[in-house]
Scaffold this motif. Structure first.
Motif, PDB file in Angstrom:
ATOM      1  N   THR A 128       0.818  -1.214   0.000  1.00  0.00           N
ATOM      2  CA  THR A 128       0.000   0.000   0.000  1.00  0.00           C
ATOM      3  C   THR A 128       0.848   1.258   0.000  1.00  0.00           C
ATOM      4  OG1 THR A 128      -1.680  -1.200   1.232  1.00  0.00           O
ATOM      5  CG2 THR A 128      -1.905   1.186   1.135  1.00  0.00           C
ATOM      6  N   GLY A 129       1.706   1.394   0.990  1.00  0.00           N
ATOM      7  CA  GLY A 129       2.586   2.562   1.044  1.00  0.00           C
ATOM      8  C   GLY A 129       2.027   3.750   1.782  1.00  0.00           C
ATOM      9  N   CYS A 130       0.828   3.606   2.332  1.00  0.00           N
ATOM     10  CA  CYS A 130       0.257   4.704   3.106  1.00  0.00           C
ATOM     11  C   CYS A 130      -0.780   4.164   4.074  1.00  0.00           C
ATOM     12  CB  CYS A 130      -0.364   5.778   2.207  1.00  0.00           C
ATOM     13  SG  CYS A 130      -1.908   5.283   1.395  1.00  0.00           S
ATOM     14  N   GLY A 131      -1.133   4.976   5.054  1.00  0.00           N
ATOM     15  CA  GLY A 131      -2.192   4.626   5.995  1.00  0.00           C
ATOM     16  C   GLY A 131      -3.434   5.445   5.722  1.00  0.00           C
ATOM     17  N   ILE A 132      -4.310   5.536   6.723  1.00  0.00           N
ATOM     18  CA  ILE A 132      -5.577   6.237   6.532  1.00  0.00           C
ATOM     19  C   ILE A 132      -5.622   7.556   7.308  1.00  0.00           C
ATOM     20  CG2 ILE A 132      -6.883   5.232   8.454  1.00  0.00           C
ATOM     21  CD1 ILE A 132      -9.154   4.740   6.341  1.00  0.00           C
ATOM     22  N   GLY A 133      -4.506   7.887   7.978  1.00  0.00           N
ATOM     23  CA  GLY A 133      -4.430   9.121   8.755  1.00  0.00           C
ATOM     24  C   GLY A 133      -3.767  10.235   7.980  1.00  0.00           C
ATOM     25  N   ASP A 134      -2.842  10.919   8.634  1.00  0.00           N
ATOM     26  CA  ASP A 134      -2.163  12.044   7.988  1.00  0.00           C
ATOM     27  C   ASP A 134      -1.315  11.611   6.801  1.00  0.00           C
ATOM     28  OD1 ASP A 134      -3.290  13.719   9.849  1.00  0.00           O
ATOM     29  OD2 ASP A 134      -1.532  13.744  11.170  1.00  0.00           O
ATOM     30  N   ASP A 135      -0.937  10.342   6.775  1.00  0.00           N
ATOM     31  CA  ASP A 135      -0.104   9.847   5.679  1.00  0.00           C
ATOM     32  C   ASP A 135      -0.926   9.319   4.510  1.00  0.00           C
ATOM     33  OD1 ASP A 135      -1.090   7.680   7.078  1.00  0.00           O
ATOM     34  OD2 ASP A 135       0.699   6.439   6.776  1.00  0.00           O
ATOM     35  N   PHE A 136      -2.242   9.498   4.561  1.00  0.00           N
ATOM     36  CA  PHE A 136      -3.092   8.976   3.490  1.00  0.00           C
ATOM     37  C   PHE A 136      -2.762   9.646   2.169  1.00  0.00           C
ATOM     38  CE2 PHE A 136      -7.135   9.104   1.017  1.00  0.00           C
ATOM     39  CZ  PHE A 136      -7.246   7.738   0.789  1.00  0.00           C
ATOM     40  N   ASP A 137      -2.614   8.804   1.144  1.00  0.00           N
ATOM     41  CA  ASP A 137      -2.306   9.289  -0.208  1.00  0.00           C
ATOM     42  C   ASP A 137      -3.290   8.626  -1.168  1.00  0.00           C
ATOM     43  OD1 ASP A 137      -1.278   9.542  -2.841  1.00  0.00           O
ATOM     44  OD2 ASP A 137       0.762   9.806  -2.069  1.00  0.00           O
ATOM     45  N   PRO A 138      -4.237   9.385  -1.714  1.00  0.00           N
ATOM     46  CA  PRO A 138      -5.245   8.791  -2.603  1.00  0.00           C
ATOM     47  C   PRO A 138      -4.653   8.050  -3.789  1.00  0.00           C
ATOM     48  CG  PRO A 138      -5.888  11.025  -1.989  1.00  0.00           C
ATOM     49  CD  PRO A 138      -4.487  10.819  -1.500  1.00  0.00           C
ATOM     50  N   ALA A 139      -3.523   8.544  -4.311  1.00  0.00           N
ATOM     51  CA  ALA A 139      -2.908   7.883  -5.467  1.00  0.00           C
ATOM     52  C   ALA A 139      -2.360   6.511  -5.071  1.00  0.00           C
ATOM     53  CB  ALA A 139      -1.802   8.761  -6.044  1.00  0.00           C
ATOM     54  N   LEU A 140      -1.698   6.436  -3.922  1.00  0.00           N
ATOM     55  CA  LEU A 140      -1.181   5.146  -3.459  1.00  0.00           C
ATOM     56  C   LEU A 140      -2.321   4.198  -3.096  1.00  0.00           C
ATOM     57  CD1 LEU A 140       1.847   6.202  -1.211  1.00  0.00           C
ATOM     58  CD2 LEU A 140       1.910   5.196  -3.500  1.00  0.00           C
ATOM     59  N   TYR A 141      -3.377   4.760  -2.515  1.00  0.00           N
ATOM     60  CA  TYR A 141      -4.553   3.937  -2.175  1.00  0.00           C
ATOM     61  C   TYR A 141      -5.168   3.324  -3.426  1.00  0.00           C
ATOM     62  CZ  TYR A 141      -9.461   3.030  -1.061  1.00  0.00           C
ATOM     63  OH  TYR A 141     -10.708   2.454  -0.940  1.00  0.00           O
ATOM     64  N   ARG A 142      -5.381   4.142  -4.451  1.00  0.00           N
ATOM     65  CA  ARG A 142      -5.985   3.644  -5.688  1.00  0.00           C
ATOM     66  C   ARG A 142      -5.052   2.646  -6.383  1.00  0.00           C
ATOM     67  NH1 ARG A 142     -10.199   2.292  -5.703  1.00  0.00           N
ATOM     68  NH2 ARG A 142      -9.536   1.451  -7.699  1.00  0.00           N
ATOM     69  N   ARG A 143      -3.746   2.884  -6.302  1.00  0.00           N
ATOM     70  CA  ARG A 143      -2.787   1.949  -6.906  1.00  0.00           C
ATOM     71  C   ARG A 143      -2.903   0.582  -6.250  1.00  0.00           C
ATOM     72  NH1 ARG A 143       2.631   0.565  -5.493  1.00  0.00           N
ATOM     73  NH2 ARG A 143       3.823  -0.220  -7.283  1.00  0.00           N
ATOM     74  N   ALA A 144      -2.959   0.554  -4.924  1.00  0.00           N
ATOM     75  CA  ALA A 144      -3.053  -0.715  -4.206  1.00  0.00           C
ATOM     76  C   ALA A 144      -4.382  -1.411  -4.455  1.00  0.00           C
ATOM     77  CB  ALA A 144      -2.837  -0.485  -2.707  1.00  0.00           C
ATOM     78  N   MET A 145      -5.468  -0.674  -4.405  1.00  0.00           N
ATOM     79  CA  MET A 145      -6.775  -1.276  -4.647  1.00  0.00           C
ATOM     80  C   MET A 145      -6.882  -1.740  -6.098  1.00  0.00           C
ATOM     81  SD  MET A 145      -8.305  -1.273  -1.734  1.00  0.00           S
ATOM     82  CE  MET A 145     -10.052  -1.511  -2.005  1.00  0.00           C
ATOM     83  N   GLY A 146      -6.280  -0.976  -7.011  1.00  0.00           N
ATOM     84  CA  GLY A 146      -6.324  -1.337  -8.424  1.00  0.00           C
ATOM     85  C   GLY A 146      -5.614  -2.647  -8.703  1.00  0.00           C
ATOM     86  N   ALA A 147      -4.445  -2.833  -8.105  1.00  0.00           N
ATOM     87  CA  ALA A 147      -3.690  -4.069  -8.337  1.00  0.00           C
ATOM     88  C   ALA A 147      -4.250  -5.225  -7.527  1.00  0.00           C
ATOM     89  CB  ALA A 147      -2.219  -3.847  -7.997  1.00  0.00           C
ATOM     90  N   ASN A 148      -4.500  -4.999  -6.236  1.00  0.00           N
ATOM     91  CA  ASN A 148      -4.806  -6.097  -5.323  1.00  0.00           C
ATOM     92  C   ASN A 148      -6.253  -6.575  -5.372  1.00  0.00           C
ATOM     93  OD1 ASN A 148      -2.176  -5.700  -4.554  1.00  0.00           O
ATOM     94  ND2 ASN A 148      -2.656  -4.748  -2.606  1.00  0.00           N
ATOM     95  N   LEU A 149      -7.181  -5.678  -5.663  1.00  0.00           N
ATOM     96  CA  LEU A 149      -8.591  -6.070  -5.727  1.00  0.00           C
ATOM     97  C   LEU A 149      -9.142  -5.998  -7.149  1.00  0.00           C
ATOM     98  CD1 LEU A 149     -11.265  -6.925  -4.509  1.00  0.00           C
ATOM     99  CD2 LEU A 149     -11.667  -4.535  -3.857  1.00  0.00           C
ATOM    100  N   ASP A 150      -8.998  -4.833  -7.804  1.00  0.00           N
ATOM    101  CA  ASP A 150      -9.497  -4.724  -9.179  1.00  0.00           C
ATOM    102  C   ASP A 150      -8.832  -5.748 -10.087  1.00  0.00           C
ATOM    103  OD1 ASP A 150     -10.920  -2.585  -8.229  1.00  0.00           O
ATOM    104  OD2 ASP A 150      -9.689  -1.042  -9.193  1.00  0.00           O
ATOM    105  N   GLY A 151      -7.548  -6.012  -9.845  1.00  0.00           N
ATOM    106  CA  GLY A 151      -6.840  -6.980 -10.680  1.00  0.00           C
ATOM    107  C   GLY A 151      -7.442  -8.367 -10.601  1.00  0.00           C
TER     108      GLY A 151
END
Length: 248
Positions: A87-110
């Motif tokens: 993932t590369g980020c958490g859900i707090g101050d370090d949240f990064d929408p681009a990293l979130y979408r990248r992880a969801m795109g590969a790990n779930l959408d894939g």
């Protein structure tokens, strides 16, 4: 596996590479898919198979991958939907929408896109088998990476639900849930794992488990893989039913 055509995403390294080599040794014809063209081509050459660059987070890319496999090999019998990223980020101050979408795109959408794209090819062969790479993070809480846990829990739920749903068509859908296994995903935490003396699961153990699932007859199962334990399907507790009706 003799005479079977197996499509392996994330096949350039780690679990995908080990599984591609194992399935090829068992007699399958392999189509390796990955964004890492150099690594993917190397694995394809090792197994005498085929390589196709593919971003699994793109639906059309998944459809093109299956079309390529059908054109080159005459069909598809097996799909190991394995591509994934940290993932590369958490859900707090370090949240990064681009990293979130990248992880969801590969790990779930894939996995969703891959299953959707390959189903027509499996049906055309009279059935087949899909194995998705989830994680132990899909079976338990992971406070240090809740977003990774979220997409891996989703893959577990998909496998448990699609297994019985696709069974009447002769298509089996199962998942593997390894702990910390030898792959690029653990690179950012490899030092931490070493400092805590946590063993890393060899990729070959995961590959052998995938082969066991493919040569079995079960569906809708999620196999845990942990150091020092024999891999086996995780036994989920039943959901509690409704309690006694409240009246008055």
């Amino acid at each position: 596996m003799s005479g079977k055509v197996a499509l392996v995403t994330g096949g350039a390294s780690g679990l995908g590479r080990a599984t591609a080599l194992t399935l090829a040794e068992a007699g399958a014809e392999i189509v390796v898919a990955d964004l890492d063209a150099a690594g993917g081509k190397e694995v394809a050459e090792l197994v005498g198979g085929h390589f196709r660059a593919c971003d699994v987070s793109d639906l059309d890319a998944n459809r093109a991958l299956v079309d390529f496999a059908v054109e080159r090999c005459g069909g598809v019998d097996i799909a190991f939907l394995n591509a994934g990223v940290a993932t590369g980020c958490g859900i707090g101050d370090d949240f990064d929408p681009a990293l979130y979408r990248r992880a969801m795109g590969a790990n779930l959408d894939g996995v969703v896109y891959g299953a959707h794209a390959v189903l027509p090819a499996l049906r055309a062969r009279g059935g087949g088998s899909i194995v998705a790479t989830a994680s132990l993070a899909g079976l338990t809480a992971v406070p240090f990476d809740p977003l990774y846990a979220a997409n891996k829990h989703a893959v577990v739920g998909l496998a448990r639900s699609l297994g019985p749903a696709l069974a009447p068509e002769g298509v089996r859908f199962n998942a593997i849930c390894p702990g910390f296994a030898e792959s690029r995903i653990i690179d950012p935490i490899r030092e931490m794992l070493s400092s805590q003396h946590l063993p890393i699961i060899p990729a070959q153990i995961v590959a052998d488990t995938v082969l066991r699932i493919l040569t079995g007859d079960a569906t809708g199962e999620c196999w845990f893989i942990q150091p020092g334990r024999e891999p086996e399907p995780f036994r989920f507790r039943n959901v509690p039913g409704p309690g006694e009706a409240v009246t008055g």
